[in-house]
Scaffold this active site. Structure first.
Site, PDB file in Angstrom:
ATOM      1  N   GLU A  50       0.836  -1.197   0.000  1.00  0.00           N
ATOM      2  CA  GLU A  50       0.000   0.000   0.000  1.00  0.00           C
ATOM      3  C   GLU A  50       0.869   1.245   0.000  1.00  0.00           C
ATOM      4  OE1 GLU A  50       1.029   1.430   2.915  1.00  0.00           O
ATOM      5  OE2 GLU A  50       1.911  -0.506   3.400  1.00  0.00           O
TER       6      GLU A  50
ATOM      7  N   GLU B  14       4.826  -0.359   1.204  1.00  0.00           N
ATOM      8  CA  GLU B  14       4.754  -0.741  -0.202  1.00  0.00           C
ATOM      9  C   GLU B  14       4.611  -2.248  -0.386  1.00  0.00           C
ATOM     10  OE1 GLU B  14       8.232   0.801  -2.197  1.00  0.00           O
ATOM     11  OE2 GLU B  14       7.854   2.859  -1.527  1.00  0.00           O
TER      12      GLU B  14
END
Length: 366
Positions: free
Chosen positions: A183, A327
């Protein structure tokens, strides 16, 4: 069941989740004990291969085709001063990922041979890009500020979960064998901690709230206060993950919740990254406890919310590398460990196939 064309509703998906295949796991455990090594000597590598046998129902498995879903979304609670990074970083980082500018997740996915897919669920001012899927912009400017009102409607929360489930179905149909989630969204450790507290019934923010990407003492105290007051304001139902997501969640967390459920539906192993993804994993497990068996924790996050969620899920991270980038960067690294575990199962010789006395092992503990 695994090749369905129509998107599954949340209720349909939950009805399709089945336990790990106990017979396949028993067969895999017995086979591990026949390999050319002392029983149990490869530790977690053995456990991974046994669990993946339970996921797929097969003794020998591969994870050559890997995919990683990265969800970008903004969070209205950012307005409360709970992040140390500028708001526009969400948009900028999504553009960097899409342009293969050398960000951590780009490099690691490329190095390991992982397909990286980017999704804009609600990133403010993000322009169309051919490498970003923007067909699911559920809230174009991100969630509402849950310090004042609900982050999203229950309908939107369910849509985001169903999106994640559907993406796994597509990946399975395309031949992918393992997946990770990541994310990007400034301030998203705040909804992650709030979701974990709500799901576990925690009252003290110190039990689950960390500094995220780096906060001053003043901002850290504000973050804890905002989360505590929001939970008092909304009173999310701890037994209803959709209500939790609606009250204090994020679109990224909701979509990852769906991916974890989808992995269980379509019987694929899925890697958990840091505190934001483990919040989604926890909510998925609240919706379907059986989904826990399909999760593999990639790396240890220093966020306190991660520790309490991991304990609740019974997950032990494979790696402790001091990482806190987000991430989903822990996922491609851990996928290499999974590859190693499957290589042992697939390629290591057995005592049956060589002239080596093995009777001595019968009386030894594993």
């Amino acid at each position: 069941m695994n090749e369905m064309k129509e998107p599954l509703s949340l209720a349909e998906a939950l009805s399709l989740i089945r336990p790990l295949d106990a017979d396949s796991m028993a067969t895999a455990a017995e086979y591990q004990d026949r390999l050319l090594k002392p029983a149990g000597s490869l530790g977690e590598l053995e456990a991974i291969a046994i669990r993946i046998a339970g996921i797929t129902g097969k003794l020998h498995n591969t994870a050559d085709r890997k995919i990683h879903f990265l969800f970008g979304s903004d969070h209205g609670v950012y307005e409360e001063g709970v992040s140390g990074s500028p708001h526009y970083f969400t948009r900028a980082l999504m553009e960097f990922y899409a342009n293969r500018a050398g960000c951590g997740i780009d490099v690691l996915c490329s190095h390991v041979g992982v397909k990286l897919r980017l999704f804009d669920l609600g990133v403010r001012d993000l322009a169309p890009h051919p490498c970003i899927d923007a067909t699911h912009r559920l809230m174009p400017n991100g969630t509402e500020n849950f310090a004042r009102i609900r982050a999203m409607t229950t309908e939107t929360a369910a849509q985001a979960v169903e999106l994640g489930i559907g993406l796994v179905g597509e990946a399975k149909a395309e031949g992918y064998q393992i997946m990770g989630v990541g994310e990007v969204g400034m301030g998203n450790t705040t909804p992650a901690a709030a979701c974990i507290m709500a799901a576990l019934g925690l009252k003290d923010p110190d039990d689950a709230v960390g500094r995220g990407g780096g906060l001053t003492d003043e901002s850290f105290a504000r973050k804890k206060r905002v989360i505590g007051e929001a939970l008092e304001l909304h009173h999310p139902n701890p037994d209803d993950p959709i209500d939790i997501l609606s009250c204090v969640g994020g679109l990224d967390i909701a979509a990852m919740t769906g991916v974890f459920l989808g992995a269980a539906v379509h019987r694929l192993p899925v890697l958990v990254d840091g505190v934001i993804s483990i919040a989604g994993a926890l909510l998925a497990a609240r919706l379907s406890p059986l989904s826990q068996g399909f999760m593999i924790a990639s790396h240890l996050s220093s966020e306190p919310g991660y520790a309490v969620a991991a304990r609740a899920l019974g997950l032990t991270p494979l790696l402790n590398l001091g990482m806190r980038l987000g991430e989903g960067t822990g996922c491609p690294i851990a996928m290499q460990v999974v590859d190693d575990a499957l290589a042992v199962m697939n390629r290591m010789g057995t005592f049956d196939g060589v002239s080596l006395e093995s009777e001595y092992r019968k009386g030894l503990k594993a």
